[in-house]
Design an enzyme around this catalytic site. Sequence first.
Site, PDB file in Angstrom:
ATOM      1  N   HIS A  46       0.833  -1.204   0.000  1.00 56.59           N
ATOM      2  CA  HIS A  46       0.000   0.000   0.000  1.00 56.59           C
ATOM      3  C   HIS A  46       0.872   1.261   0.000  1.00 56.59           C
ATOM      4  CE1 HIS A  46      -3.580   2.426   0.732  1.00 56.59           C
ATOM      5  NE2 HIS A  46      -2.913   3.065   1.677  1.00 56.59           N
ATOM      6  N   GLU A  68      -1.683  -5.340  -3.953  1.00 57.15           N
ATOM      7  CA  GLU A  68      -2.449  -4.996  -2.753  1.00 57.15           C
ATOM      8  C   GLU A  68      -3.803  -5.703  -2.752  1.00 57.15           C
ATOM      9  OE1 GLU A  68      -3.782  -0.904  -0.417  1.00 57.15           O
ATOM     10  OE2 GLU A  68      -3.564  -0.914  -2.582  1.00 57.15           O
ATOM     11  N   ASN A 446      28.390 -19.438  -6.013  1.00 55.15           N
ATOM     12  CA  ASN A 446      29.385 -20.495  -6.172  1.00 55.15           C
ATOM     13  C   ASN A 446      29.066 -21.670  -5.246  1.00 55.15           C
ATOM     14  OD1 ASN A 446      32.113 -21.166  -7.385  1.00 55.15           O
ATOM     15  ND2 ASN A 446      32.562 -21.407  -5.209  1.00 55.15           N
TER      16      ASN A 446
END
Length: 709
Positions: A46, A68, A446
């Site tokens: 919001h 929302e 990695n």
Amino acid sequence: MDVGQYLDIFIDESNEHIQALSDNIMILEKEPENKDVINEIFRAAHSLKGMAGTMGFKKMQHLTHDMENVFSEIRNDTIKVNSNLIDILFDCLDAIEAYVDTIKQTSNEGDEDNAALIKRLNDFLAEGGKGDDASAAPAESAEAAQESKPEAANPDAAFAYKNISLEEKEINALTESQNSGMNLYGFTVHIQKECMLKAARAFLVYKAVEDFGEILVYSPSSQDIEDEKFDLAFSFILASSQELEPIKQAVLNVSEIESCDCDKVTADMYKNKDSAVETAEKAPAPVPAAGETAPAAGSATKAPAKKDTKKKQTVNKPVTARTVRVDIEKLDALMNQVSELIIAKNSLVSLSSQENAQSPDNQGTRQSFQEQIEYLERITTTLHESVMKVRMVPIENTVNKFPRMIRDLSRRLKKPMELVMTGEDTELDRTVVDQIGDPLQHLLRNSADHGIEAPEVRKAAGKPETGQVFLNAYQEGNNVIIQVGDDGAGIDTEAVKQKAIERGLVSEEDAENLTKKEIIDFLFMPSFSMSKVVTDISGRGVGLDVVKSNIEALGGDVEVKSELGKGSTFTIRLPLTLAIIQALMVEVRDEKYAIALASIMNIENISVSDIKYVQAKEVIYLRGLVIPLIHLDELLDCKPREDNPDNLIVVIVKKGDNYAGLVVDSLIGQQEIVIKSLGKVMDNNKMISGATILGDGEVALILDSNAMF
């Protein structure tokens, strides 16, 4: 109102909300019924929607509005959270982040409307919450009917633009526009009662209609609008050559606008009204009463609006009191001034010691001078510490994005894994934190790609199917240590050695004599990769060499410990600050050098007869430790000493679990020094980390003891 002046604040706060959304969505995936988390996500979405609307970024506002809506349904228990929704929400976050990045680069949100993503959101909403639409419609209709009652009861409130009282010059302006063939339109715009930024909405309406013409009259005035000295409605008169309907639609397109009443007006309407006001000059009260009919009718909504505003301010107050955003350039300027002050202080200390040596008389004056020097020293040290605290920021801001990254990699690689982080509140200099993100990201990717094995392989090895990737940070002396690792397969040094031989980096004969550390160091060479397949995650050999070069550019170093079948740990050591440090000044062949005090464990006076040899290298045995000796005169290519002393001054330094003894000619003492970069002059010599200016103007090189191991 120019909203561009708030762009920096918008970007900073958007990034904070995006991070909050990411963190909470990660929690929601594990705890789909957690109402507190759902409410936090709803509030963040919001806030983002409101901020985007205020700044006029319609595409971003549209996307956050649909997010929302989804969380509104989740809050109402209409739809349930599942993995599909989590994936959609993370894609939405990526899109919002892309909007913010584009805004940062161009001050514009770009052309991407993310229609496909919005469709996915709405499709999910339709599939999961069809039953709610029917019940929502009557509720909305009832609410609309209820809110329209005051306007129906008082038609003048809805069309307040008809009751604006104008001055003569404003009437003349209307007349001139009308005579030139322009249309005059009166508008009364009603803002939703939940709106917290009324002034911003009003100015966005002004901005929208000014594309069609010129606003001639504001009611209330633009200054009153900016100061929010109005309720939930405002009026204006627009001169335009275009039709009314597209202008009205532009007004209604602004976020949090409840309704817009408008029609064609004439200058004569206001001339007649002005005459009526002059006739009733003795009783002027009715004029404002007509204009304030809407506030009077809406007084019941006015009080709650004020209450909501007050509540919001109460929530935000601790945040504003706790943090202040300061431009990094201002901090750099302040730090430079502190640096110069310390150099000046060192000069006074140097002059003081010379004066004492030359003039042993006048004890009282000398003592007073010395006291003032000590006072200045305390002040500069305290000032330095204060400035450093301002510059220090927790690494949390950098590492908070990594749980999401590991979660995405886990799904893409089909390898269940989790990231465990500790020490996120460890603080580093802002300049270091800004640049440490990429190296850490390389190491974590990695670990996920190369380190963690497939679930069936882990199960066969007697390990839990879910792999663990960890990131630990902590302070050690004047350094911050960051460890990144995993409980995966570890580094196969034999395979690395064979790859190095294949690439011609070492001969087979020499490879047999390589230590484990020397073999692992091949991984940090450019274009060296153990991946057999090149993917968008890894395999191009541009990971660990970038990590090493970036870390070394920050004055740090990286080392690796690995055990086949059990996992690997990459340890990054970074300086706490890049500006001012406490150092031990030493002398080697009449040249002065500085060693960071935080690296020094102790200083020993060692007899030459106590020196032993291990593999033809000098060592000393000290309190249960075998410590190798490093002669700085040999390392720095100085002339050999003419005499052979019976005792050696040895400075014991530490790097992780390793120790070394630096042999020096003499000790000068502890001093606070300002680090000055040597640029590319000494770039090829890792032992020299910089230089400093001493009190007598002499330049001393700063030795990096970590590079000597």
